[in-house]
Write an enzyme that holds these catalytic residues in place. Structure first.
Site, PDB file in Angstrom:
ATOM      1  N   ARG A 159      -9.115  -5.895  -5.322  1.00 31.16           N
ATOM      2  CA  ARG A 159      -8.336  -5.624  -4.112  1.00 31.16           C
ATOM      3  C   ARG A 159      -8.738  -6.552  -2.961  1.00 31.16           C
ATOM      4  O   ARG A 159      -7.973  -6.727  -2.008  1.00 31.16           O
ATOM      5  CB  ARG A 159      -8.521  -4.167  -3.684  1.00 31.16           C
TER       6      ARG A 159
ATOM      7  N   GLU B  24       4.680  -6.658   1.013  1.00 23.65           N
ATOM      8  CA  GLU B  24       3.310  -6.908   0.565  1.00 23.65           C
ATOM      9  C   GLU B  24       2.646  -7.788   1.619  1.00 23.65           C
ATOM     10  O   GLU B  24       3.297  -8.639   2.225  1.00 23.65           O
ATOM     11  CB  GLU B  24       3.327  -7.595  -0.799  1.00 23.65           C
TER      12      GLU B  24
END
Length: 326
Positions: free
Chosen positions: A208, A320
């Site tokens: 991540r 995103e």
């Protein structure tokens, strides 16, 4: 080392060396050497949007090279490489080869901490010649490469996998010497390598985020992967751009927080106000005004922020974001 998404500012580059340039513009092309360092043009903008150049710079002298379809540069501490996979009916083997070439070059030169990867994929949720989604086809090749190089590279890095307006797949990578990168997970999200089978038998290969320790001063930098409105492993609020964006921002805030970094033995902590070099990928053009307005509310007015109208890795994702905290 850092990037300048708005373009090459002469004050920023004064007395420094260019490790690489990535031109986000109206057309793509094979990576080349330009003025002694790599350049890759990626088709991520349609007219009348204004292209920009992401410039990676360093205080160290740069050595560069061209090897088959791969272009690379190094400065003794950092490594950059770029490779393009041309349009194909099936991408798996070509992606496997491209990743393998990048890993082999990085490993040969001693840069075994891969810390940031970008995968820009044409027609990302379309079907390949076998009827498989192109993103899944791409992931199969990437997984083969990571499996092959397991044990020789230091973990799985921060990454972005998003659509492009062109054909084929553009890849670029950053790595460093061993011992500086810490790969991060998000307490609000399932680690990608633990996704259930409904997302495909081959799990996504990314962290991540990645924290890169400094070279002797400061707290380093945190590279935020492409982050979206996903909780656990599920897309939330399909069709609702405002709520998906709020979840995206909350996910980034949790990732970069001091509490989460302490869980990864990193002595640092950030907030959204420290997020810079931001790219915001928006699927539908009609959502751009709302996304711009919300980002202006929560991000620093000094942050470099660019907006790109491209497809995303899931058909139900609308937005995103990625960036760097330093």
């Amino acid at each position: 080392m850092f990037d300048t998404p708005a373009g090459e500012d002469r004050d920023v580059l004064a007395g420094r060396h260019v490790l690489a340039r990535v031109v986000y513009g109206h057309h793509g092309g094979r990576p080349t050497l330009y003025r002694g360092s790599p350049r890759i043009d990626v088709h991520m903008m349609a007219a009348p949007a204004v292209p920009f150049t992401e410039t990676w710079v360093t205080d160290r002298p740069v050595r560069s090279g061209l090897q088959d379809d791969l272009v690379y540069a190094e400065d003794g501490e950092h490594f950059f490489c770029a490779v393009r996979v041309e349009e194909s009916g099936v991408y798996r083997d070509a992606v496997h080869a491209a990743y393998g070439a990048a890993f082999r070059t990085a490993w040969r030169l001693g840069y075994t901490d891969l810390f940031r990867v970008w995968n820009l994929i044409g027609d990302i949720t379309g079907d390949n010649a076998e009827g498989t989604e192109i993103h899944q086809d791409f992931r199969a090749g990437r997984a083969l490469a990571f499996d092959e190089w397991s044990g020789r590279l230091e973990g799985i890095p921060a990454a972005t996998g998003t659509g492009s307006l062109g054909t084929g797949i553009d890849l670029y990578f950053l790595a460093c010497r061993p011992g500086r990168a810490t790969h991060l997970e998000n307490p609000r999200q399932t680690p990608a390598h633990r996704y259930p089978d409904r997302y495909g038998a081959l799990r996504p290969g990314f962290a991540r985020g990645t924290h890169l320790a400094s070279e002797g001063y400061g707290t380093g930098a945190l590279y935020v992967s492409g982050t979206a409105g996903v909780l656990g492993d599920d897309t939330v609020h399909p069709g609702d751009i405002e709520r998906q964006l709020d979840v995206t921002l909350a996910n980034i805030e949790a990732l970069v927080s001091g509490e989460n970094l302490r869980q990864h033995a990193v002595d640092a902590g950030y907030g959204l106000a420290e997020l810079d070099s931001v790219k915001v990928y928006v699927r539908d053009a009609e959502h751009l005004p709302a996304v711009r307005a919300r980002c202006a509310e929560v991000l620093s007015g000094a942050a470099d922020v660019v907006f790109l109208n491209v497809g995303l890795c899931r058909p139900d994702l609308l937005v995103e974001m990625e960036g760097i905290c330093r």
